[in-house]
Design a protein around this motif. Sequence first.
Motif, PDB file in Angstrom:
ATOM      1  N   GLU A   1      29.379 -48.173  30.389  1.00  0.00           N
ATOM      2  CA  GLU A   1      30.803 -48.125  30.048  1.00  0.00           C
ATOM      3  C   GLU A   1      31.121 -49.041  28.887  1.00  0.00           C
ATOM      4  OE1 GLU A   1      35.209 -48.781  32.100  1.00  0.00           O
ATOM      5  OE2 GLU A   1      33.393 -48.948  33.300  1.00  0.00           O
ATOM      6  N   TRP A   2      30.708 -50.316  28.942  1.00  0.00           N
ATOM      7  CA  TRP A   2      31.063 -51.223  27.856  1.00  0.00           C
ATOM      8  C   TRP A   2      30.289 -50.904  26.579  1.00  0.00           C
ATOM      9  CZ3 TRP A   2      27.124 -53.984  25.823  1.00  0.00           C
ATOM     10  CH2 TRP A   2      26.073 -54.417  26.640  1.00  0.00           C
ATOM     11  N   ARG A   3      29.090 -50.360  26.698  1.00  0.00           N
ATOM     12  CA  ARG A   3      28.373 -49.933  25.497  1.00  0.00           C
ATOM     13  C   ARG A   3      29.102 -48.788  24.803  1.00  0.00           C
ATOM     14  NH1 ARG A   3      21.824 -50.042  26.464  1.00  0.00           N
ATOM     15  NH2 ARG A   3      21.684 -52.143  27.323  1.00  0.00           N
ATOM     16  N   ARG A   4      29.599 -47.846  25.583  1.00  0.00           N
ATOM     17  CA  ARG A   4      30.345 -46.726  25.012  1.00  0.00           C
ATOM     18  C   ARG A   4      31.635 -47.216  24.360  1.00  0.00           C
ATOM     19  NH1 ARG A   4      34.623 -44.118  26.725  1.00  0.00           N
ATOM     20  NH2 ARG A   4      34.516 -45.180  28.765  1.00  0.00           N
ATOM     21  N   LEU A   5      32.313 -48.162  24.995  1.00  0.00           N
ATOM     22  CA  LEU A   5      33.557 -48.689  24.435  1.00  0.00           C
ATOM     23  C   LEU A   5      33.311 -49.409  23.113  1.00  0.00           C
ATOM     24  CD1 LEU A   5      35.248 -50.040  27.689  1.00  0.00           C
ATOM     25  CD2 LEU A   5      35.877 -47.994  26.406  1.00  0.00           C
ATOM     26  N   ILE A   6      32.255 -50.215  23.046  1.00  0.00           N
ATOM     27  CA  ILE A   6      31.933 -50.918  21.794  1.00  0.00           C
ATOM     28  C   ILE A   6      31.525 -49.928  20.715  1.00  0.00           C
ATOM     29  CG2 ILE A   6      30.326 -52.539  20.726  1.00  0.00           C
ATOM     30  CD1 ILE A   6      30.331 -54.139  23.280  1.00  0.00           C
ATOM     31  N   GLN A   7      30.755 -48.909  21.089  1.00  0.00           N
ATOM     32  CA  GLN A   7      30.320 -47.904  20.130  1.00  0.00           C
ATOM     33  C   GLN A   7      31.516 -47.170  19.539  1.00  0.00           C
ATOM     34  OE1 GLN A   7      27.224 -47.068  18.998  1.00  0.00           O
ATOM     35  NE2 GLN A   7      28.108 -45.470  17.699  1.00  0.00           N
ATOM     36  N   GLU A   8      32.455 -46.764  20.374  1.00  0.00           N
ATOM     37  CA  GLU A   8      33.617 -46.029  19.888  1.00  0.00           C
ATOM     38  C   GLU A   8      34.584 -46.918  19.119  1.00  0.00           C
ATOM     39  OE1 GLU A   8      35.383 -44.196  23.262  1.00  0.00           O
ATOM     40  OE2 GLU A   8      33.788 -42.689  23.502  1.00  0.00           O
ATOM     41  N   ALA A   9      34.596 -48.218  19.433  1.00  0.00           N
ATOM     42  CA  ALA A   9      35.571 -49.110  18.808  1.00  0.00           C
ATOM     43  C   ALA A   9      35.157 -49.539  17.404  1.00  0.00           C
ATOM     44  CB  ALA A   9      35.804 -50.334  19.687  1.00  0.00           C
ATOM     45  N   ILE A  10      33.929 -49.974  17.224  1.00  0.00           N
ATOM     46  CA  ILE A  10      33.573 -50.611  15.954  1.00  0.00           C
ATOM     47  C   ILE A  10      32.270 -50.130  15.337  1.00  0.00           C
ATOM     48  CG2 ILE A  10      34.837 -52.745  16.355  1.00  0.00           C
ATOM     49  CD1 ILE A  10      32.348 -53.981  17.476  1.00  0.00           C
ATOM     50  N   LEU A  11      31.486 -49.297  16.027  1.00  0.00           N
ATOM     51  CA  LEU A  11      30.190 -48.893  15.496  1.00  0.00           C
ATOM     52  C   LEU A  11      30.195 -47.494  14.907  1.00  0.00           C
ATOM     53  CD1 LEU A  11      27.712 -50.382  18.124  1.00  0.00           C
ATOM     54  CD2 LEU A  11      28.432 -51.319  15.929  1.00  0.00           C
ATOM     55  N   LYS A  12      31.339 -46.841  14.861  1.00  0.00           N
ATOM     56  CA  LYS A  12      31.406 -45.545  14.203  1.00  0.00           C
ATOM     57  C   LYS A  12      31.267 -45.736  12.690  1.00  0.00           C
ATOM     58  CE  LYS A  12      34.131 -42.862  17.513  1.00  0.00           C
ATOM     59  NZ  LYS A  12      35.378 -42.070  17.707  1.00  0.00           N
ATOM     60  N   PRO A  13      30.647 -44.769  11.992  1.00  0.00           N
ATOM     61  CA  PRO A  13      30.437 -44.924  10.538  1.00  0.00           C
ATOM     62  C   PRO A  13      31.725 -45.152   9.765  1.00  0.00           C
ATOM     63  CG  PRO A  13      29.105 -43.109  11.389  1.00  0.00           C
ATOM     64  CD  PRO A  13      30.004 -43.548  12.512  1.00  0.00           C
ATOM     65  N   GLU A  14      32.805 -44.429  10.108  1.00  0.00           N
ATOM     66  CA  GLU A  14      34.041 -44.597   9.350  1.00  0.00           C
ATOM     67  C   GLU A  14      34.663 -45.969   9.579  1.00  0.00           C
ATOM     68  OE1 GLU A  14      34.919 -42.003  13.036  1.00  0.00           O
ATOM     69  OE2 GLU A  14      33.371 -42.226  11.482  1.00  0.00           O
ATOM     70  N   VAL A  15      34.491 -46.521  10.793  1.00  0.00           N
ATOM     71  CA  VAL A  15      35.020 -47.856  11.071  1.00  0.00           C
ATOM     72  C   VAL A  15      34.208 -48.908  10.339  1.00  0.00           C
ATOM     73  CG1 VAL A  15      35.595 -49.514  12.879  1.00  0.00           C
ATOM     74  CG2 VAL A  15      35.868 -47.074  13.309  1.00  0.00           C
ATOM     75  N   ARG A  16      32.878 -48.725  10.299  1.00  0.00           N
ATOM     76  CA  ARG A  16      32.033 -49.683   9.595  1.00  0.00           C
ATOM     77  C   ARG A  16      32.302 -49.655   8.098  1.00  0.00           C
ATOM     78  NH1 ARG A  16      25.903 -49.660  11.679  1.00  0.00           N
ATOM     79  NH2 ARG A  16      25.875 -51.147   9.958  1.00  0.00           N
ATOM     80  N   ARG A  17      32.585 -48.476   7.546  1.00  0.00           N
ATOM     81  CA  ARG A  17      32.932 -48.407   6.126  1.00  0.00           C
ATOM     82  C   ARG A  17      34.240 -49.141   5.860  1.00  0.00           C
ATOM     83  NH1 ARG A  17      31.089 -42.986   6.525  1.00  0.00           N
ATOM     84  NH2 ARG A  17      33.238 -42.278   6.796  1.00  0.00           N
ATOM     85  N   TYR A  18      35.207 -48.975   6.760  1.00  0.00           N
ATOM     86  CA  TYR A  18      36.478 -49.682   6.591  1.00  0.00           C
ATOM     87  C   TYR A  18      36.259 -51.192   6.624  1.00  0.00           C
ATOM     88  CZ  TYR A  18      41.082 -51.546   7.666  1.00  0.00           C
ATOM     89  OH  TYR A  18      42.242 -52.287   7.657  1.00  0.00           O
TER      90      TYR A  18
END
Length: 343
Positions: free
Chosen positions: A78-95
């Motif tokens: 659960e917490w891995r999925r939450l972290i992945q969706e929050a800040i590890l998506k490519p568009e978020v990392r580009r931002y």
Amino acid sequence: MAYKSQAGGIEKNGSLSSIFYCKSDLKEGSLQWAKDPPNGQVLMVLSMDNNCSASSFDMELCAEKLKSLGVQQVAADEWRRLIQEAILKPEVRRYMFYNSRAFQIAIAVIFYMSLWTNIYSTVQLCSFGRYWEASVLVTLAAVAITVVVILVLDRRQRKINMNTDVRLAAVNEFFIKHSLILGITDVLDGPHSILQLWFVHFSPERCLQSLSAHLEELRQTRESGLRHSLDQLCVVMEAAVQPEPAVEEASCEESPLLSNGVNFKKEPMMCNQLLRLIPEGPPEVMAQQLLVIFSGCYVRLLVSGRLPPTTAAGHVEPSSVPCLCQFIQSAALSTQQCCLPGR
């Protein structure tokens, strides 16, 4: 670049560090806390190179340390999925890269050079532009304007950010039950932009009680001002417009006998909608929502030393640092707020 962490100490690489306040139990071979850490104490830092798209946080190390904190292994997915969706998506990392210190320094240098060139070429059109004093004045003017732009950007960084801080709300909603709140920062390590995920100990009980009482008092004294302040905490979301159903079907005589085989797919019409982050409800529910939403911003400002000092004693140590409820009262429960752009 490798960033290693060891239990029971601090191992530094350059300006980065991973901190764990725990001790090893040699008899049982497990990690235990020496004492209950105070609110605002950094427990763990995970680092990753944002320049490399293949890099990520060390989730295995994180899971091991969180297990020692009491976060059960069954909740790891659960917490891995939450972290992945929050800040590890490519568009978020580009931002985050385009808002990193490395990128801002590069933009400041380019802005200074472009500004100096434009001012100097304009001054050359005047009669006094041929003297050396004109070059000095141009340089001073370009430096002053660049410094003002940098200060404006730094002031903006002190406010809550929709694309980073608020995206951690779902993560903090999970971890705050275990007396943990998370925040993300970036540091400049040579040519590399390093993202750091901070795990800070924070027991929300006292802040929740204090903030609930403050909201109840505001409801009784100035309800309209409170509603105005909370209404400013909103995001602009894109939503598809549902097409209205056809009133009458085409008659069988007017419909074509054979289909032309072409299937035109119309893209749905989009419209902007305001979504309130703090809906109306009991003071306890509103206080809980405020704590979750502002936790990411609070941690980011706390670890970077940007929190405004306070004279009133709060629920963190040292007392000169405002606690989470004090930060929310000064930053959110006022009329000087603005809508946060959705993304």
